[in-house]
Design a protein around this motif. Structure first.
Motif, PDB file in Angstrom:
ATOM      1  N   TYR A  81      -0.325   7.830  -8.348  1.00 24.11           N
ATOM      2  CA  TYR A  81      -0.549   9.232  -8.349  1.00 24.11           C
ATOM      3  C   TYR A  81       0.497  10.089  -8.980  1.00 24.11           C
ATOM      4  O   TYR A  81       0.410  11.451  -9.373  1.00 24.11           O
ATOM      5  N   TRP A 130       0.780  -1.172  -0.121  1.00 21.82           N
ATOM      6  CA  TRP A 130      -0.074  -0.010  -0.011  1.00 21.82           C
ATOM      7  C   TRP A 130       0.785   1.192  -0.262  1.00 21.82           C
ATOM      8  O   TRP A 130       0.367   2.375   0.079  1.00 21.82           O
ATOM      9  N   ASP A 144      -4.879   1.291  13.355  1.00 21.09           N
ATOM     10  CA  ASP A 144      -6.022   0.485  12.652  1.00 21.09           C
ATOM     11  C   ASP A 144      -7.273   1.419  12.724  1.00 21.09           C
ATOM     12  O   ASP A 144      -7.943   1.779  13.656  1.00 21.09           O
ATOM     13  N   ALA A 145      -7.615   2.012  11.371  1.00 17.30           N
ATOM     14  CA  ALA A 145      -8.497   2.892  11.271  1.00 17.30           C
ATOM     15  C   ALA A 145      -9.786   2.205  11.236  1.00 17.30           C
ATOM     16  O   ALA A 145     -10.867   2.827  10.957  1.00 17.30           O
ATOM     17  N   GLU A 167      -3.901   5.597   9.458  1.00 16.88           N
ATOM     18  CA  GLU A 167      -3.342   4.879   8.482  1.00 16.88           C
ATOM     19  C   GLU A 167      -2.541   3.724   9.096  1.00 16.88           C
ATOM     20  O   GLU A 167      -1.734   3.927  10.002  1.00 16.88           O
ATOM     21  N   LEU A 168      -2.523   2.384   8.516  1.00 15.08           N
ATOM     22  CA  LEU A 168      -1.798   1.277   8.979  1.00 15.08           C
ATOM     23  C   LEU A 168      -0.258   1.374   9.062  1.00 15.08           C
ATOM     24  O   LEU A 168       0.628   0.878   9.411  1.00 15.08           O
ATOM     25  N   ARG A 211      -9.597  10.840  -9.658  1.00 10.72           N
ATOM     26  CA  ARG A 211     -10.125  10.709  -8.320  1.00 10.72           C
ATOM     27  C   ARG A 211      -9.506  11.754  -7.260  1.00 10.72           C
ATOM     28  O   ARG A 211     -10.306  12.226  -6.708  1.00 10.72           O
ATOM     29  N   VAL A 214     -12.048   7.517   1.821  1.00 13.06           N
ATOM     30  CA  VAL A 214     -11.610   7.616   0.519  1.00 13.06           C
ATOM     31  C   VAL A 214     -10.774   6.441   0.315  1.00 13.06           C
ATOM     32  O   VAL A 214      -9.686   5.916   0.868  1.00 13.06           O
ATOM     33  N   CYS A 260      -8.231   5.304   6.796  1.00 18.53           N
ATOM     34  CA  CYS A 260      -7.275   4.569   5.979  1.00 18.53           C
ATOM     35  C   CYS A 260      -6.698   5.872   4.961  1.00 18.53           C
ATOM     36  O   CYS A 260      -7.015   5.834   3.785  1.00 18.53           O
TER      37      CYS A 260
HETATM   38  C1  LIG Z   1      -6.933   2.426  -1.446  1.00 14.06           C
HETATM   39  S1  LIG Z   1      -5.596   3.118  -0.142  1.00 14.06           S
HETATM   40  C2  LIG Z   1      -6.276   4.808  -0.005  1.00 14.06           C
HETATM   41  C3  LIG Z   1      -5.426   5.688   0.694  1.00 14.06           C
HETATM   42  C4  LIG Z   1      -6.041   7.146   0.822  1.00 14.06           C
HETATM   43  N1  LIG Z   1      -7.084   7.328   1.386  1.00 14.06           N
HETATM   44  C5  LIG Z   1      -6.022   7.763  -0.799  1.00 14.06           C
HETATM   45  O1  LIG Z   1      -7.165   7.600  -1.338  1.00 14.06           O
HETATM   46  O2  LIG Z   1      -4.817   8.004  -1.321  1.00 14.06           O
HETATM   47  C6  LIG Z   1      -5.985   2.358   1.235  1.00 14.06           C
HETATM   48  C7  LIG Z   1      -5.184   2.585   2.294  1.00 14.06           C
HETATM   49  O3  LIG Z   1      -5.495   2.046   3.495  1.00 14.06           O
HETATM   50  C8  LIG Z   1      -4.688   1.501   4.291  1.00 14.06           C
HETATM   51  N2  LIG Z   1      -5.117   0.440   5.434  1.00 14.06           N
HETATM   52  C9  LIG Z   1      -5.469  -1.000   4.843  1.00 14.06           C
HETATM   53  N3  LIG Z   1      -5.955  -1.467   6.229  1.00 14.06           N
HETATM   54  C10 LIG Z   1      -5.833  -0.652   6.967  1.00 14.06           C
HETATM   55  C11 LIG Z   1      -6.470  -0.406   8.522  1.00 14.06           C
HETATM   56  N4  LIG Z   1      -6.829  -1.529   9.149  1.00 14.06           N
HETATM   57  N5  LIG Z   1      -6.208   0.711   9.278  1.00 14.06           N
HETATM   58  C12 LIG Z   1      -5.471   1.798   8.588  1.00 14.06           C
HETATM   59  N6  LIG Z   1      -5.398   2.034   7.291  1.00 14.06           N
HETATM   60  C13 LIG Z   1      -5.270   0.786   6.464  1.00 14.06           C
HETATM   61  C14 LIG Z   1      -3.470   0.870   3.540  1.00 14.06           C
HETATM   62  O4  LIG Z   1      -2.324   0.890   3.888  1.00 14.06           O
HETATM   63  C15 LIG Z   1      -3.698   2.022   2.252  1.00 14.06           C
HETATM   64  O5  LIG Z   1      -2.894   3.136   2.413  1.00 14.06           O
END
Ligand SMILES: C[S@@+](CC[C@H](N)C(=O)[O-])C[C@H]1O[C@@H](n2cnc3c(N)ncnc32)[C@H](O)[C@@H]1O
Length: 217
Positions: free
Chosen positions: A13, A6, A102-103, A75-76, A23, A121, A49
């Motif tokens: 981007y 991730w 953990d979000a 964010e994780l 987006r 998002v 997240c």
């Molecule tokens: C699709 S990306 C979106 C990131 C950001 N919101 C964007 O749109 O640019 C999803 C994000 O969720 C994070 N993620 C996954 N599981 C998570 C959790 N349990 N808690 C926090 N973040 C998490 C990933 O590391 C990743 O950065």
């Protein structure tokens, strides 16, 4: 569970014409409008997240309300939170708090809500339909009355975007704007019209499965 990197995911981007970059432009524009129209005084923002926080940081960078905003980004991946912290510091955004954690857990937000703006998002494409519906219920507790949720969901089959609108609208949100059906990375903005909610502690809102795993099912 998701096998995606991730941090590397953010490299999309780097391309000005990628679906993700488009987006991001849309989401950033919606955040800017939300700040433009926000009531005077302190404003709370939470980002679920948050990744590298590009949307909220981009919107705040030159915005006249930037010093009114207290934002919590959860964010994780520590590489992403490090990038977000560095970007916020470079912009002098002292009201931005970046949490590595953990979000999906309500405890991450207890002292940061209700928020005027909730960013969801890049989440709804990575969790099950049942968890999307469940999370829309928690959004009523995360978001202050009159506040906004900016959310995304891809339009791939099965296209759940209309159902996400329905779930929100059944739970005390009204539609403000949504992207055209032909936009593959759909973006929605909903306003909280329902009663104030109290976010419960100790709850998991969703399990982040990842679109890689969901698509393989
Ligand atoms: C699709 S990306 C979106 C990131 C950001 N919101 C964007 O749109 O640019 C999803 C994000 O969720 C994070 N993620 C996954 N599981 C998570 C959790 N349990 N808690 C926090 N973040 C998490 C990933 O590391 C990743 O950065």
């Amino acid at each position: 569970m998701t096998g995606l990197d991730w941090h590397a995911w953010h490299s999309a981007y780097g391309s000005p014409d990628s679906e993700l970059t488009r987006r991001l432009r849309t989401v950033t524009a919606h955040i800017t409008s939300a700040l433009d129209e926000a009531p005077p005084g302190p404003l709370r923002v939470v980002s679920v997240c948050a990744g590298e926080g590009r949307d909220i940081l981009g919107a705040l960078a030159g915005h006249p309300r930037r010093s009114d905003v207290s934002a919590r980004l959860v964010e994780l991946d520590p590489r992403n939170t490090e990038a977000a912290r560095e970007a916020a510091a470079a912009l002098g955004l002292s009201g931005v708090e970046v949490v590595t954690g953990d979000a999906s857990l309500t405890d991450a937000y207890l002292d940061a809500v209700p928020a005027h703006l909730v960013l969801m998002v890049g989440v709804f494409g990575n969790i099950s339909p049942a968890d999307i519906e469940r999370t829309t219920g928690f959004l009523g507790h995360l978001c202050a009355p009159g506040g906004l949720v900016v959310w995304t969901r891809n339009r791939k089959d099965p296209d759940l975007f209309p159902r996400v609108c329905g779930w929100l609208e059944e739970r005390g949100f009204e539609r403000v704007r949504i992207s055209e059906p032909g936009v593959r990375q759909g973006v929605g903005v909903h306003r909280r019209t329902g009663a104030p909610g109290r976010l419960p502690s100790g709850e998991r809102m969703f399990t982040f499965i990842g679109y890689d795993v969901l698509n393989a099912r």
